[in-house]
Design a protein around this motif. Structure first.
Motif, PDB file in Angstrom:
ATOM      1  N   ASN A   1     -13.089  -2.718   3.084  1.00 26.58           N
ATOM      2  CA  ASN A   1     -14.104  -1.680   3.221  1.00 26.58           C
ATOM      3  C   ASN A   1     -13.960  -0.601   2.163  1.00 26.58           C
ATOM      4  OD1 ASN A   1     -15.540  -2.668   5.376  1.00 26.58           O
ATOM      5  ND2 ASN A   1     -14.048  -1.888   6.833  1.00 26.58           N
ATOM      6  N   LEU A   2     -12.725  -0.257   1.924  1.00 27.02           N
ATOM      7  CA  LEU A   2     -12.443   0.768   0.941  1.00 27.02           C
ATOM      8  C   LEU A   2     -12.987   0.357  -0.419  1.00 27.02           C
ATOM      9  CD1 LEU A   2     -10.849   3.220   1.659  1.00 27.02           C
ATOM     10  CD2 LEU A   2      -8.869   2.188   0.578  1.00 27.02           C
TER      11      LEU A   2
ATOM     12  N   ARG B   1       0.611  11.028  -2.446  1.00 28.37           N
ATOM     13  CA  ARG B   1       1.343  12.157  -1.896  1.00 28.37           C
ATOM     14  C   ARG B   1       1.780  13.119  -2.999  1.00 28.37           C
ATOM     15  NH1 ARG B   1       6.793  11.728   1.699  1.00 28.37           N
ATOM     16  NH2 ARG B   1       7.075  13.955   2.020  1.00 28.37           N
TER      17      ARG B   1
ATOM     18  N   GLU C   1      -9.700  -2.932   6.473  1.00 31.27           N
ATOM     19  CA  GLU C   1      -9.925  -1.553   6.025  1.00 31.27           C
ATOM     20  C   GLU C   1      -9.887  -1.470   4.508  1.00 31.27           C
ATOM     21  OE1 GLU C   1      -8.200   1.005   9.806  1.00 31.27           O
ATOM     22  OE2 GLU C   1      -6.823  -0.004   8.443  1.00 31.27           O
TER      23      GLU C   1
ATOM     24  N   GLU D   1     -18.560  -1.279   9.111  1.00 35.32           N
ATOM     25  CA  GLU D   1     -17.134  -1.528   9.154  1.00 35.32           C
ATOM     26  C   GLU D   1     -16.805  -2.977   8.872  1.00 35.32           C
ATOM     27  OE1 GLU D   1     -15.084   0.260  12.251  1.00 35.32           O
ATOM     28  OE2 GLU D   1     -15.964   2.196  11.706  1.00 35.32           O
TER      29      GLU D   1
ATOM     30  N   LEU E   1      -2.970   0.569   6.325  1.00 28.80           N
ATOM     31  CA  LEU E   1      -4.344   0.073   6.418  1.00 28.80           C
ATOM     32  C   LEU E   1      -4.343  -1.433   6.628  1.00 28.80           C
ATOM     33  CD1 LEU E   1      -6.340   1.931   3.662  1.00 28.80           C
ATOM     34  CD2 LEU E   1      -5.245   2.793   5.696  1.00 28.80           C
TER      35      LEU E   1
ATOM     36  N   HIS F   1       0.117   5.096  -1.386  1.00 26.28           N
ATOM     37  CA  HIS F   1       0.206   6.304  -0.564  1.00 26.28           C
ATOM     38  C   HIS F   1       1.179   7.309  -1.171  1.00 26.28           C
ATOM     39  CE1 HIS F   1      -2.358   5.224   2.678  1.00 26.28           C
ATOM     40  NE2 HIS F   1      -1.713   4.108   2.940  1.00 26.28           N
ATOM     41  N   LYS F   2       2.246   6.774  -1.716  1.00 31.45           N
ATOM     42  CA  LYS F   2       3.248   7.680  -2.262  1.00 31.45           C
ATOM     43  C   LYS F   2       2.739   8.361  -3.530  1.00 31.45           C
ATOM     44  CE  LYS F   2       6.664   4.618  -1.397  1.00 31.45           C
ATOM     45  NZ  LYS F   2       8.027   4.061  -1.360  1.00 31.45           N
TER      46      LYS F   2
ATOM     47  N   GLU G   1     -15.812  10.351   4.300  1.00 33.12           N
ATOM     48  CA  GLU G   1     -15.634  10.822   5.666  1.00 33.12           C
ATOM     49  C   GLU G   1     -15.689   9.683   6.677  1.00 33.12           C
ATOM     50  OE1 GLU G   1     -19.838  10.810   4.543  1.00 33.12           O
ATOM     51  OE2 GLU G   1     -18.053  11.647   3.635  1.00 33.12           O
TER      52      GLU G   1
ATOM     53  N   ALA H   1     -13.091   3.742   7.380  1.00 30.81           N
ATOM     54  CA  ALA H   1     -12.507   3.415   8.661  1.00 30.81           C
ATOM     55  C   ALA H   1     -10.982   3.427   8.641  1.00 30.81           C
ATOM     56  CB  ALA H   1     -13.002   2.060   9.106  1.00 30.81           C
ATOM     57  N   TYR H   2     -10.421   4.430   8.067  1.00 32.01           N
ATOM     58  CA  TYR H   2      -8.986   4.489   8.294  1.00 32.01           C
ATOM     59  C   TYR H   2      -8.541   5.906   8.584  1.00 32.01           C
ATOM     60  CZ  TYR H   2      -7.791   6.152   3.575  1.00 32.01           C
ATOM     61  OH  TYR H   2      -7.656   6.857   2.427  1.00 32.01           O
TER      62      TYR H   2
ATOM     63  N   THR I   1       8.230  18.696   6.242  1.00 30.56           N
ATOM     64  CA  THR I   1       9.510  18.894   6.884  1.00 30.56           C
ATOM     65  C   THR I   1       9.640  20.343   7.302  1.00 30.56           C
ATOM     66  OG1 THR I   1      11.819  19.151   6.367  1.00 30.56           O
ATOM     67  CG2 THR I   1      10.331  19.095   4.523  1.00 30.56           C
TER      68      THR I   1
ATOM     69  N   ASN J   1       6.468   6.834   7.431  1.00 29.75           N
ATOM     70  CA  ASN J   1       5.384   7.689   7.896  1.00 29.75           C
ATOM     71  C   ASN J   1       4.023   7.393   7.279  1.00 29.75           C
ATOM     72  OD1 ASN J   1       7.002   9.002   9.580  1.00 29.75           O
ATOM     73  ND2 ASN J   1       7.319  10.794   8.293  1.00 29.75           N
ATOM     74  N   TYR J   2       3.984   6.527   6.284  1.00 30.83           N
ATOM     75  CA  TYR J   2       2.713   6.321   5.609  1.00 30.83           C
ATOM     76  C   TYR J   2       1.750   5.518   6.472  1.00 30.83           C
ATOM     77  CZ  TYR J   2       5.049   8.222   1.618  1.00 30.83           C
ATOM     78  OH  TYR J   2       5.730   9.060   0.803  1.00 30.83           O
ATOM     79  N   PRO J   3       0.473   5.847   6.348  1.00 33.70           N
ATOM     80  CA  PRO J   3      -0.517   5.087   7.113  1.00 33.70           C
ATOM     81  C   PRO J   3      -0.521   3.637   6.656  1.00 33.70           C
ATOM     82  CG  PRO J   3      -1.575   6.595   5.559  1.00 33.70           C
ATOM     83  CD  PRO J   3      -0.124   6.877   5.493  1.00 33.70           C
TER      84      PRO J   3
ATOM     85  N   PHE K   1      -6.548   7.596  -2.846  1.00 30.28           N
ATOM     86  CA  PHE K   1      -6.170   6.258  -2.378  1.00 30.28           C
ATOM     87  C   PHE K   1      -7.302   5.273  -2.656  1.00 30.28           C
ATOM     88  CE2 PHE K   1      -5.553   2.687   0.385  1.00 30.28           C
ATOM     89  CZ  PHE K   1      -4.176   2.540   0.446  1.00 30.28           C
TER      90      PHE K   1
ATOM     91  N   GLN L   1       0.800  -1.236   0.000  1.00 30.60           N
ATOM     92  CA  GLN L   1       0.000   0.000   0.000  1.00 30.60           C
ATOM     93  C   GLN L   1       0.824   1.274   0.000  1.00 30.60           C
ATOM     94  OE1 GLN L   1      -2.053   0.919   3.795  1.00 30.60           O
ATOM     95  NE2 GLN L   1      -1.526  -1.148   4.357  1.00 30.60           N
ATOM     96  N   ASN L   2       2.083   1.147   0.457  1.00 28.97           N
ATOM     97  CA  ASN L   2       2.931   2.338   0.466  1.00 28.97           C
ATOM     98  C   ASN L   2       3.055   2.976  -0.909  1.00 28.97           C
ATOM     99  OD1 ASN L   2       3.513   2.838   3.016  1.00 28.97           O
ATOM    100  ND2 ASN L   2       5.642   2.137   2.982  1.00 28.97           N
TER     101      ASN L   2
ATOM    102  N   ASP M   1       2.619  13.959   8.002  1.00 32.00           N
ATOM    103  CA  ASP M   1       3.408  13.830   6.807  1.00 32.00           C
ATOM    104  C   ASP M   1       3.272  15.019   5.860  1.00 32.00           C
ATOM    105  OD1 ASP M   1       5.247  12.209   5.768  1.00 32.00           O
ATOM    106  OD2 ASP M   1       3.864  11.342   4.316  1.00 32.00           O
TER     107      ASP M   1
ATOM    108  N   LEU N   1      -5.564   8.496   8.509  1.00 31.09           N
ATOM    109  CA  LEU N   1      -4.230   8.775   8.017  1.00 31.09           C
ATOM    110  C   LEU N   1      -3.495   9.598   9.062  1.00 31.09           C
ATOM    111  CD1 LEU N   1      -5.100   9.770   4.378  1.00 31.09           C
ATOM    112  CD2 LEU N   1      -3.937   7.710   5.120  1.00 31.09           C
ATOM    113  N   ALA N   2      -2.297   9.194   9.270  1.00 32.94           N
ATOM    114  CA  ALA N   2      -1.479   9.977  10.180  1.00 32.94           C
ATOM    115  C   ALA N   2      -0.884  11.083   9.339  1.00 32.94           C
ATOM    116  CB  ALA N   2      -0.384   9.126  10.784  1.00 32.94           C
TER     117      ALA N   2
ATOM    118  N   ASP O   1      14.849  12.955   1.264  1.00 29.15           N
ATOM    119  CA  ASP O   1      13.699  13.131   2.151  1.00 29.15           C
ATOM    120  C   ASP O   1      12.650  12.064   1.886  1.00 29.15           C
ATOM    121  OD1 ASP O   1      12.080  14.820   4.046  1.00 29.15           O
ATOM    122  OD2 ASP O   1      10.751  14.760   2.304  1.00 29.15           O
ATOM    123  N   TRP O   2      12.462  11.755   0.626  1.00 26.74           N
ATOM    124  CA  TRP O   2      11.499  10.741   0.199  1.00 26.74           C
ATOM    125  C   TRP O   2      11.815   9.404   0.860  1.00 26.74           C
ATOM    126  CZ3 TRP O   2       7.075  11.440  -2.306  1.00 26.74           C
ATOM    127  CH2 TRP O   2       6.463  10.347  -2.923  1.00 26.74           C
TER     128      TRP O   2
END
Lengths: 164, 218
Positions: free
Chosen positions: B28-29, A25, B25, B107, B21, A21-22, A87, A90-91, A101, B17-19, A38, A17-18, A97, A93-94, B10-11
């Protein structure tokens, strides 16, 4: 039964999944757009999964489908990326990020990258992911020469933007 | 240093840091599509309701029709029926809304599947109810006309005077015509509902099947 492979899908997506996410981003400006993108990429991957034959690595395939989705949406998205109401998904995101920086220069580089066009963003993204020009051109469906030329232009563009 | 090199450093650093799931989840998505379909079912039902209401108010004949009903002395049946039909429509709208709310917060895949089935059921009941109501309206209107419209009364007595059996033929023709009208209305509205709800339901069903495959394997 093919549902075995469908079950695999979620497992594979979870593992990789990264990558998604990238992509998000690079292609989205805020948390909300990130979540939407996503989800949209996940759905497109899920839809395309039956066609994934395993002749490439799953991650390679993900780069391709994911970037295509992002680019397609980006092109449509003069009216901003819209997908499902999210909205309640159920996840969480932190999101520290997006504050990326404290480094002012890095921030500016990110902003400059976000201003690039859809394909160029893809090139930068794949470059950041350590892909060589062959892989970049394969993933984005452009020629290797084109990828190199574009890369040089991107570098110049970033330089001029940042020194302006 | 090259801007891109800086960026790359930096990348690589921000990798962790990525969430992350969970599988649940992600299920569900993927299945979240249902929520937007059900939302559309709700929105369309409201639009449909407003359309009918607006039509009935803007339609010139409606006040005439009510006067006619009153002159026939049938208002004691018709007005409660209209009232009840509005109440029932509101109940359906509420149910559609509840379905939508429920599906958006689900959920768990299994529960989501159940709710998809429930939504499909609600829509089916809604269509059946509407069709029944419209079809019942026809015999009611026919009986009203036959028993209370002065012009029909004259017609009936004319027919009767021509021969006792003629009146049965007349009733038979009326019955057959009513049946045809009912059939036409049913077909017309089934088509209409198929177009607006059927297609949404179909997508819900596809979604349901996909979910089922996932659950079956687990």
């Amino acid at each position: 039964m093919k549902s075995d492979s469908e079950h695999n899908f979620v497992e594979l997506l979870q593992k990789h999944q990264n990558i998604v996410h990238k992509i998000c981003r690079i292609y989205s400006d805020n948390e909300h757009a990130h979540k939407d993108l996503f989800q949209e990429i996940s759905i497109q991957l899920w839809k395309a999964f039956p066609k994934f034959r395993g002749d490439s690595k799953f991650s390679t395939w993900m780069y391709r489908v994911g970037l295509n989705t992002a680019i397609t949406l980006y092109r449509k998205s003069l009216r901003t990326i819209k997908s499902q109401p999210i909205e309640s998904v159920a996840y969480k995101l932190a999101y520290q990020d997006y504050d990326d920086t404290k480094d002012q220069q890095l921030k500016m580089i990110y902003t400059a990258v976000k201003k690039l066009n859809d394909i160029d963003k893809g090139i930068v993204f794949l470059y950041l992911e350590n892909k060589n020009y062959k892989e970049i051109s394969d993933t984005l469906g452009i020629s290797e020469v084109n990828a190199r030329v574009r890369m040089n232009r991107i570098k110049t563009k970033l330089k001029t933007q940042l020194n302006a | 240093m090259d801007e891109l090199e800086l960026l790359k450093k930096d990348w690589d650093k921000s990798k962790k840091n990525y969430p992350n799931l969970s599988k649940e989840e992600i299920y569900n998505l993927i299945s979240k599509r249902s929520s937007s379909i059900v939302k559309w079912i709700f929105i369309i039902s409201v639009l449909e309701f407003s359309l009918w209401t607006l039509l009935s108010f803007s339609f010139d004949g409606s006040s005439e029709a009510y006067e006619k009903i009153e002159s026939y002395g049938y208002e004691f049946i018709i007005y409660p029926l209209v009232g009840i039909s509005y109440i029932i429509l509101f109940v359906f709208m509420f149910l559609f809304y509840k379905n939508y709310k429920n599906i958006s917060v689900t959920e768990n895949t299994k529960v989501l599947m159940e709710r998809i089935l429930k939504t499909r059921k609600t829509v089916k009941y809604y269509v059946i109810y509407n069709l029944t109501f419209m079809c019942l309206g026809i015999p009611l209107a026919v009986i009203m006309e036959l028993s209370s419209n002065p012009e029909t009364q004259i017609l009936i007595s004319d027919i009767k005077s021509e021969g006792e059996n003629n009146i049965y033929i007349f009733y038979l023709i009326v019955a057959v015509l009513s049946l045809i009208a009912m059939a036409l209305i049913t077909i017309l509205f089934l088509g209409f509902y198929y177009l607006i709800y059927g297609l949404l339901l179909k997508r819900l069903k596809i979604n349901y099947k996909e979910l089922k495959k996932i659950v079956d394997v687990e």
